[in-house]
Structures are given as C-alpha cells and as structure tokens.
Design a protein around this motif. Sequence first.
Motif, PDB file in Angstrom:
ATOM      1  N   ALA A 163      -6.328   2.905  -5.284  1.00  0.00           N
ATOM      2  CA  ALA A 163      -5.978   2.896  -3.849  1.00  0.00           C
ATOM      3  C   ALA A 163      -5.546   4.270  -3.359  1.00  0.00           C
ATOM      4  O   ALA A 163      -5.194   4.414  -2.186  1.00  0.00           O
ATOM      5  CB  ALA A 163      -4.861   1.882  -3.607  1.00  0.00           C
ATOM      6  N   HIS A 164      -5.548   5.265  -4.250  1.00  0.00           N
ATOM      7  CA  HIS A 164      -5.072   6.621  -3.896  1.00  0.00           C
ATOM      8  C   HIS A 164      -3.655   6.544  -3.333  1.00  0.00           C
ATOM      9  O   HIS A 164      -3.342   7.188  -2.318  1.00  0.00           O
ATOM     10  CB  HIS A 164      -6.004   7.294  -2.874  1.00  0.00           C
ATOM     11  N   ALA A 165      -2.817   5.748  -3.979  1.00  0.00           N
ATOM     12  CA  ALA A 165      -1.486   5.470  -3.411  1.00  0.00           C
ATOM     13  C   ALA A 165      -0.458   6.565  -3.704  1.00  0.00           C
ATOM     14  O   ALA A 165       0.553   6.666  -2.997  1.00  0.00           O
ATOM     15  CB  ALA A 165      -0.969   4.133  -3.951  1.00  0.00           C
ATOM     16  N   ALA A 166      -0.705   7.395  -4.715  1.00  0.00           N
ATOM     17  CA  ALA A 166       0.332   8.352  -5.152  1.00  0.00           C
ATOM     18  C   ALA A 166       0.789   9.245  -4.002  1.00  0.00           C
ATOM     19  O   ALA A 166      -0.029   9.827  -3.280  1.00  0.00           O
ATOM     20  CB  ALA A 166      -0.207   9.209  -6.292  1.00  0.00           C
ATOM     21  N   GLY A 167       2.101   9.313  -3.824  1.00  0.00           N
ATOM     22  CA  GLY A 167       2.692  10.225  -2.838  1.00  0.00           C
ATOM     23  C   GLY A 167       2.540   9.782  -1.389  1.00  0.00           C
ATOM     24  O   GLY A 167       2.922  10.511  -0.475  1.00  0.00           O
ATOM     25  N   LYS A 168       2.007   8.579  -1.174  1.00  0.00           N
ATOM     26  CA  LYS A 168       1.776   8.135   0.203  1.00  0.00           C
ATOM     27  C   LYS A 168       3.084   7.681   0.867  1.00  0.00           C
ATOM     28  O   LYS A 168       4.060   7.352   0.201  1.00  0.00           O
ATOM     29  CB  LYS A 168       0.756   6.988   0.223  1.00  0.00           C
ATOM     30  N   ASN A 169       3.043   7.652   2.209  1.00  0.00           N
ATOM     31  CA  ASN A 169       4.246   7.275   2.967  1.00  0.00           C
ATOM     32  C   ASN A 169       4.566   5.797   2.877  1.00  0.00           C
ATOM     33  O   ASN A 169       5.699   5.407   2.653  1.00  0.00           O
ATOM     34  CB  ASN A 169       4.043   7.606   4.457  1.00  0.00           C
ATOM     35  N   ARG A 170       3.543   4.974   3.102  1.00  0.00           N
ATOM     36  CA  ARG A 170       3.815   3.553   3.238  1.00  0.00           C
ATOM     37  C   ARG A 170       2.651   2.723   2.695  1.00  0.00           C
ATOM     38  O   ARG A 170       1.500   2.952   3.100  1.00  0.00           O
ATOM     39  CB  ARG A 170       3.947   3.251   4.723  1.00  0.00           C
ATOM     40  N   VAL A 171       2.951   1.792   1.815  1.00  0.00           N
ATOM     41  CA  VAL A 171       1.896   0.910   1.318  1.00  0.00           C
ATOM     42  C   VAL A 171       2.343  -0.545   1.458  1.00  0.00           C
ATOM     43  O   VAL A 171       3.534  -0.836   1.548  1.00  0.00           O
ATOM     44  CB  VAL A 171       1.524   1.200  -0.161  1.00  0.00           C
ATOM     45  N   GLY A 181      -2.168   0.175  11.899  1.00  0.00           N
ATOM     46  CA  GLY A 181      -2.190   1.541  11.340  1.00  0.00           C
ATOM     47  C   GLY A 181      -0.953   1.939  10.562  1.00  0.00           C
ATOM     48  O   GLY A 181      -0.711   3.121  10.335  1.00  0.00           O
ATOM     49  N   ALA A 182      -0.184   0.947  10.119  1.00  0.00           N
ATOM     50  CA  ALA A 182       1.114   1.268   9.504  1.00  0.00           C
ATOM     51  C   ALA A 182       1.014   1.686   8.038  1.00  0.00           C
ATOM     52  O   ALA A 182       1.953   2.269   7.502  1.00  0.00           O
ATOM     53  CB  ALA A 182       2.048   0.065   9.607  1.00  0.00           C
ATOM     54  N   TYR A 183      -0.110   1.397   7.393  1.00  0.00           N
ATOM     55  CA  TYR A 183      -0.151   1.566   5.937  1.00  0.00           C
ATOM     56  C   TYR A 183      -1.262   2.522   5.486  1.00  0.00           C
ATOM     57  O   TYR A 183      -2.380   2.471   5.985  1.00  0.00           O
ATOM     58  CB  TYR A 183      -0.349   0.207   5.262  1.00  0.00           C
ATOM     59  N   ASP A 184      -0.904   3.323   4.494  1.00  0.00           N
ATOM     60  CA  ASP A 184      -1.880   4.246   3.902  1.00  0.00           C
ATOM     61  C   ASP A 184      -2.750   3.545   2.868  1.00  0.00           C
ATOM     62  O   ASP A 184      -3.839   4.025   2.543  1.00  0.00           O
ATOM     63  CB  ASP A 184      -1.137   5.405   3.220  1.00  0.00           C
ATOM     64  N   ALA A 185      -2.241   2.482   2.304  1.00  0.00           N
ATOM     65  CA  ALA A 185      -2.999   1.719   1.294  1.00  0.00           C
ATOM     66  C   ALA A 185      -2.455   0.296   1.278  1.00  0.00           C
ATOM     67  O   ALA A 185      -1.311   0.053   1.671  1.00  0.00           O
ATOM     68  CB  ALA A 185      -2.838   2.355  -0.089  1.00  0.00           C
ATOM     69  N   ALA A 186      -3.295  -0.642   0.811  1.00  0.00           N
ATOM     70  CA  ALA A 186      -2.848  -2.040   0.733  1.00  0.00           C
ATOM     71  C   ALA A 186      -3.363  -2.673  -0.560  1.00  0.00           C
ATOM     72  O   ALA A 186      -4.402  -2.262  -1.099  1.00  0.00           O
ATOM     73  CB  ALA A 186      -3.355  -2.814   1.941  1.00  0.00           C
ATOM     74  N   PHE A 187      -2.607  -3.681  -1.015  1.00  0.00           N
ATOM     75  CA  PHE A 187      -2.961  -4.428  -2.228  1.00  0.00           C
ATOM     76  C   PHE A 187      -2.781  -5.911  -1.953  1.00  0.00           C
ATOM     77  O   PHE A 187      -1.924  -6.306  -1.157  1.00  0.00           O
ATOM     78  CB  PHE A 187      -2.028  -4.060  -3.391  1.00  0.00           C
ATOM     79  N   CYS A 188      -3.567  -6.709  -2.667  1.00  0.00           N
ATOM     80  CA  CYS A 188      -3.336  -8.156  -2.664  1.00  0.00           C
ATOM     81  C   CYS A 188      -3.774  -8.639  -4.043  1.00  0.00           C
ATOM     82  O   CYS A 188      -4.966  -8.622  -4.364  1.00  0.00           O
ATOM     83  CB  CYS A 188      -4.147  -8.816  -1.548  1.00  0.00           C
ATOM     84  N   VAL A 189      -2.800  -8.997  -4.864  1.00  0.00           N
ATOM     85  CA  VAL A 189      -3.078  -9.268  -6.278  1.00  0.00           C
ATOM     86  C   VAL A 189      -2.860 -10.758  -6.571  1.00  0.00           C
ATOM     87  O   VAL A 189      -1.722 -11.238  -6.588  1.00  0.00           O
ATOM     88  CB  VAL A 189      -2.174  -8.397  -7.178  1.00  0.00           C
ATOM     89  N   ASN A 190      -3.968 -11.462  -6.743  1.00  0.00           N
ATOM     90  CA  ASN A 190      -3.933 -12.900  -7.028  1.00  0.00           C
ATOM     91  C   ASN A 190      -3.017 -13.674  -6.100  1.00  0.00           C
ATOM     92  O   ASN A 190      -2.152 -14.447  -6.531  1.00  0.00           O
ATOM     93  CB  ASN A 190      -3.597 -13.157  -8.501  1.00  0.00           C
ATOM     94  N   ALA A 191      -3.225 -13.475  -4.819  1.00  0.00           N
ATOM     95  CA  ALA A 191      -2.490 -14.231  -3.808  1.00  0.00           C
ATOM     96  C   ALA A 191      -3.449 -14.861  -2.793  1.00  0.00           C
ATOM     97  O   ALA A 191      -3.158 -15.914  -2.227  1.00  0.00           O
ATOM     98  CB  ALA A 191      -1.490 -13.324  -3.094  1.00  0.00           C
ATOM     99  N   LEU A 192      -4.621 -14.240  -2.606  1.00  0.00           N
ATOM    100  CA  LEU A 192      -5.588 -14.745  -1.626  1.00  0.00           C
ATOM    101  C   LEU A 192      -5.952 -16.216  -1.895  1.00  0.00           C
ATOM    102  O   LEU A 192      -6.303 -16.957  -0.980  1.00  0.00           O
ATOM    103  CB  LEU A 192      -6.849 -13.863  -1.670  1.00  0.00           C
ATOM    104  N   GLU A 193      -5.843 -16.601  -3.153  1.00  0.00           N
ATOM    105  CA  GLU A 193      -6.160 -17.983  -3.542  1.00  0.00           C
ATOM    106  C   GLU A 193      -5.323 -18.995  -2.757  1.00  0.00           C
ATOM    107  O   GLU A 193      -5.673 -20.172  -2.664  1.00  0.00           O
ATOM    108  CB  GLU A 193      -5.900 -18.182  -5.043  1.00  0.00           C
ATOM    109  N   HIS A 194      -4.191 -18.536  -2.188  1.00  0.00           N
ATOM    110  CA  HIS A 194      -3.306 -19.442  -1.437  1.00  0.00           C
ATOM    111  C   HIS A 194      -3.524 -19.382   0.070  1.00  0.00           C
ATOM    112  O   HIS A 194      -2.872 -20.097   0.810  1.00  0.00           O
ATOM    113  CB  HIS A 194      -1.839 -19.053  -1.672  1.00  0.00           C
TER     114      HIS A 194
END
Length: 294
Positions: A67-75, A133-146
């Motif tokens: 996600a290129h998350a290193a050093g980012k402001n907000r994820v 536009g609040a986030y530089d990167a996002a994750f969703c880890v085994n939650a979409l199933e819900h």
Amino acid sequence: MTTIASHTAEPEVDAVRHHYEVGNEFYRLLLGPSMMYSGGYWERGEGLVGALDVAQERKLDVFADLAHAAGKNRVLDIGCGWGTFVHRLTTKHGVREAVGLTLSRTQAAYIADLGNPAITTRVESWSEHHAPGAYDAAFCVNALEHFVPSSLPPKERTKRYRFFFQQVHEALVPDGRFVLHTMTAEAQPIGRKILADLKFLQRSEFTGMHIPHLHELAAGSEGLFEVVELVNEREAFARACRAWLARLAKRRDEAVALENEEVVARFERYLDIFAYTLEDRFFNNFRLTLTRKG
Ligand SMILES: C[S@@+](CC[C@H](N)C(=O)[O-])C[C@H]1O[C@@H](n2cnc3c(N)ncnc32)[C@H](O)[C@@H]1O
C-alpha cells in the motif's frame, strides 16, 4: 488514542457483535499475542503454532509495503479487529495517524488499552464513514465477508459491493492504494455435509454472511480502481485456522472457564469448517492490491 462511537443502524450489527464481542481474554487465548484474525505468511519449515505471531507480522509488513504506507500521514483499516495492524503501521512503518473501523465495542476497548495516541478507533460501519480524500492508503483484511447480507438478491448485492468500493475510492487521495484481503466463494456443486456446514455458518455463527464471488468484486471495483495484483492465498488462511484450533485444543479447559462449553464448541466447529473448505478449494482467500483511479 481516540475512540469514537457512532450510531450504526444496520441489521448486520447484532450478527457481527454476536461473534466479535465474545470476551477479549478468550480471543487472546485463541489468537495469541498477535491478536490477528486473518491468514498469516508462514515460511517453509516453520511451526504452525510456534510461528503464528511471526507469520502475522510478516503478512502485515507485506501489506504495508504493497500500500506504500510507510511514512504516510493517514491510513484507514476497515474492520480493524483488535488494532494490531493500525498499531504496527504507526509504530513500525512511520504512519502518523491510523484510523480503524470496527463494529465491536470490546475490540475498541482493547485498542484503547494499547494507549497509542496515533490510533483513532471508530465504532462505526464502513457504510457510514464519509471522509473524502482523507486517507493516503486503505486496508480491509478479512472483513468484507461481513459487509453484504446474503438476504439481498444478487443484483442488490452487486450494488452494495459497488457502494463499498465507492466509499473507499472517495476516502482515498488520487493514486492512493487499497489492499483488500477477502475470502471468495467458488460456484460449484454442494454436497450434503458442506450444505449443513454452510447453514451453520450463515444461520448460527455469522448470521446473514455472504462470502463474495470474485465477479462481484470485479463489478464493484470496475472503473474506480486499477488492479495492481491479485493473489489467491487460501492456504495462508487455512493454516491460521488450523493454528487457532491447535491453540484452542491445548487450552480448552481454560477457554471453557473463560466463556462456556457452547461458545468453545461453536468456535471449534466454525474454524474447522473454514479450514477444510479453504483446503478443499471451496473458498479462496484473495489479496487484491488496487490503486485509486481518477
Ligand atoms: C475477521 S475480523 C478481521 C480483523 C482484522 N482485520 C484482522 O485481520 O485481524 C473482521 C472485523 O470486521 C469488523 N466489521 C464487521 N462488519 C463491519 C462493518 N460493517 N463496518 C466496519 N467493521 C466491520 C469486525 O468488527 C471485525 O473487527
């Protein structure tokens, strides 16, 4: 660390809390110190239980890199569990603020106890989280199933997945990356045992849960995201289920004392169902790396 509670009116809330508000002590016994509730990256020759925590950390570091998350402001971590990923992003990857969404109040309390000022936890559904536009990167880890109820007809389900991808698209900066890990279901003939087991999953443990089909994700994300990578990691999730089952078997009496026989038996059954259905290729577990278009 900040915790924000919001009113969430979705019918799935009770179903999610039924599972995720079993006590944190029980989850700690089941999941171990990593408190991750998703697949892990074991290396060849590593022990199933002995390497569980390192396998989880390895997975999180790969996700952060993708996600290129290193050093980012907000994820953003959608369905953040007990906060392990948001904690790691802010302590190991130099992320300044990590926001975690969960419907579970006990998970939010656990995260608050981590005492990490760089984490904001919101007890709020993804569908109500508007943050253009609040986030530089996002994750969703085994939650979409819900996130999409099985009671919806297929067309409505497709619309709901579309809405999910639109929400993530809106929340990201242009070119922001989104790493999604989710089980998917194969369309294939169903035998009697698997039918009974799927009924248990859908009617008892995770009421109304719909495991998406890959085509539903493709339709949902089309035009909004560029696909960078798509990897099937069903074995990584099956292994984690087997590791949790082994932990539970070893400390079963303690687990029963923390909760009760009924809860422990429910978990044993559902974990075994996920393990064998992933091993038998009935379910997959895809890692999708996406970049926001436009
Ligand atoms: C299997 S856990 C995964 C937790 C974490 N991502 C991990 O890998 O350990 C699923 C998570 O999704 C959350 N969740 C379920 N429905 C949600 C919704 N509508 N909005 C936000 N979070 C939700 C649950 O509260 C839980 O934290």
